[in-house]
Motif scaffolding. Sequence first.
Motif, PDB file in Angstrom:
ATOM      1  N   SER A   1      39.918  52.471 -11.279  1.00  0.00           N
ATOM      2  CA  SER A   1      40.325  51.203 -11.895  1.00  0.00           C
ATOM      3  C   SER A   1      39.349  50.738 -12.967  1.00  0.00           C
ATOM      4  CB  SER A   1      40.472  50.125 -10.820  1.00  0.00           C
ATOM      5  OG  SER A   1      41.514  50.449  -9.918  1.00  0.00           O
TER       6      SER A   1
ATOM      7  N   GLU B   1      40.373  49.853 -16.843  1.00  0.00           N
ATOM      8  CA  GLU B   1      40.159  48.525 -17.429  1.00  0.00           C
ATOM      9  C   GLU B   1      39.291  48.626 -18.679  1.00  0.00           C
ATOM     10  OE1 GLU B   1      40.678  45.162 -16.254  1.00  0.00           O
ATOM     11  OE2 GLU B   1      41.973  45.672 -14.556  1.00  0.00           O
TER      12      GLU B   1
ATOM     13  N   ARG C   1      37.284  41.932 -15.749  1.00  0.00           N
ATOM     14  CA  ARG C   1      38.714  42.183 -15.570  1.00  0.00           C
ATOM     15  C   ARG C   1      39.522  41.540 -16.688  1.00  0.00           C
ATOM     16  NH1 ARG C   1      41.328  44.170 -11.299  1.00  0.00           N
ATOM     17  NH2 ARG C   1      39.536  43.876  -9.934  1.00  0.00           N
TER      18      ARG C   1
ATOM     19  N   THR D   1      47.142  47.416  -8.737  1.00  0.00           N
ATOM     20  CA  THR D   1      46.682  46.914 -10.036  1.00  0.00           C
ATOM     21  C   THR D   1      47.604  47.370 -11.159  1.00  0.00           C
ATOM     22  OG1 THR D   1      44.387  46.945  -9.271  1.00  0.00           O
ATOM     23  CG2 THR D   1      44.745  46.880 -11.647  1.00  0.00           C
TER      24      THR D   1
ATOM     25  N   ARG E   1      49.969  45.369 -13.761  1.00  0.00           N
ATOM     26  CA  ARG E   1      49.890  45.486 -15.220  1.00  0.00           C
ATOM     27  C   ARG E   1      51.269  45.671 -15.828  1.00  0.00           C
ATOM     28  NH1 ARG E   1      45.838  50.020 -17.187  1.00  0.00           N
ATOM     29  NH2 ARG E   1      46.856  49.488 -19.167  1.00  0.00           N
TER      30      ARG E   1
END
Length: 454
Positions: A130, A134, A218, A255, A259
């Motif tokens: 992740s 990001e 984030r 996640t 998105r």
Amino acid sequence: MAVSSPKPKFDLVILGASGFTGKHVLKEALKFLSTNPTSPSSPLNFTSLAIAGRDPSKLAQTLRWAAQPNPPPPIPIIAADTADPPSLRALCGGTRLVLNCAGPFRRHGEPVVAACVAGGCDYLDITGESEFMERVERGYHAAALERGALVVSACGFDSVPAEMGFLFHSRQWAAPARPNQVEAYLGLESERRIVGNFGTFESAVIAVKDLKEMERSRVTRVRPKIPGPPPKGEIIEHQKKIGLWGVTLPSADATLVGRTLSILTESPHGLPGLNESAEMVEKRKAFWTSVKPAHFGVKLASKSLLHMLGFIIIGIIIGLLGRSSFGRWLLLKYPSIFTLGGFSKKGPSEEEIASASFKMWFVGHGFSNESLAEQGNTKPDMEIITRVMGPEMGYVTTPIILVQCALILHSQRNNLPKGGVYPPGIVFGPTDLQERLQQNGISFDVISKSSLSS
């Protein structure tokens, strides 16, 4: 076998082809190479591909292994190193698409993305990290849009079964019904003990170190409107309908689904293609109109509560030791000890791979009529259960998914976004990816639709 320099333009280059997963990706890609006498005849297959990595001799050995029982095809072998930017620029200048299998991506992925974006070359990878995703989105989305480079991470078991499975599930809620929560339960099955490869474990250990940095950096996203109250998540849960215990799995799946839903909130008809046909425009709009947002989470599942406790113990060990450099050293030095044999530096044997499979159950709760959700604290009155299932996830399912995504990019590029950094769901959702996966051994099924008692 001669080592060559890249010459424009290969349909794709597999970077890291001699690695644990890369060699299986190469084996799968060879099935769809038009010069392969055993490949199905199709003008949409790859006409040219190359493999790349640090060690040409090891790549040549991998090619011989992947081509068995046939002799290796005359595929160019390119010397390229993620620590050598000029080699990556030359690589990306000679291909339309890079399939990146060289992890851990936190260490090795960004230079490859940078080279692809600079050269206007499309990029797919198999990461589930992740923090890396990001960072790439923050740092390269604007440039990728401008340069026409489509960058899509997590095009393997992380996180296509979750993304495509969620979209499949969501579309089962026919109006006026609306989902509120969808929980995925991931079960792994095998006639033999399942052993994970060291690269996956290393990524998980590194992820612990990155948690604080991720929270600080984030990306801020628009949240979709979901009918009904937010669900109260349980760390451990028993799902009687499917006979499984589940423990919350901290993975990229939730996640990435978030998105995709965030992008869909801003662009309700999805992302327009580079030069898409009128037929594809209508197909894309119809597809995304049928998708309904919901709260989404993933749980690692087992029929045995004792197995659940084992998963929790391993998670606690990684969580505690992963916070310090010495603890990470111990974990990476002795992975088999600290995971109770779950991971090893040798990885699984071919027999273990052949005997393994996965099932991902999607249990959705929602409302038979959206108006019910507007009545305050009304509880969901409807349940839908769907399932995605397929062969071993890391070395069979991941190559199948990555290669099918690559084939779509190869044959349908005009129907996909011009460029940018996106999750796989928003890019491949309205394409024929689901049908392709079903044709290659990954099934999507509706299990049940039922009412819930109040």
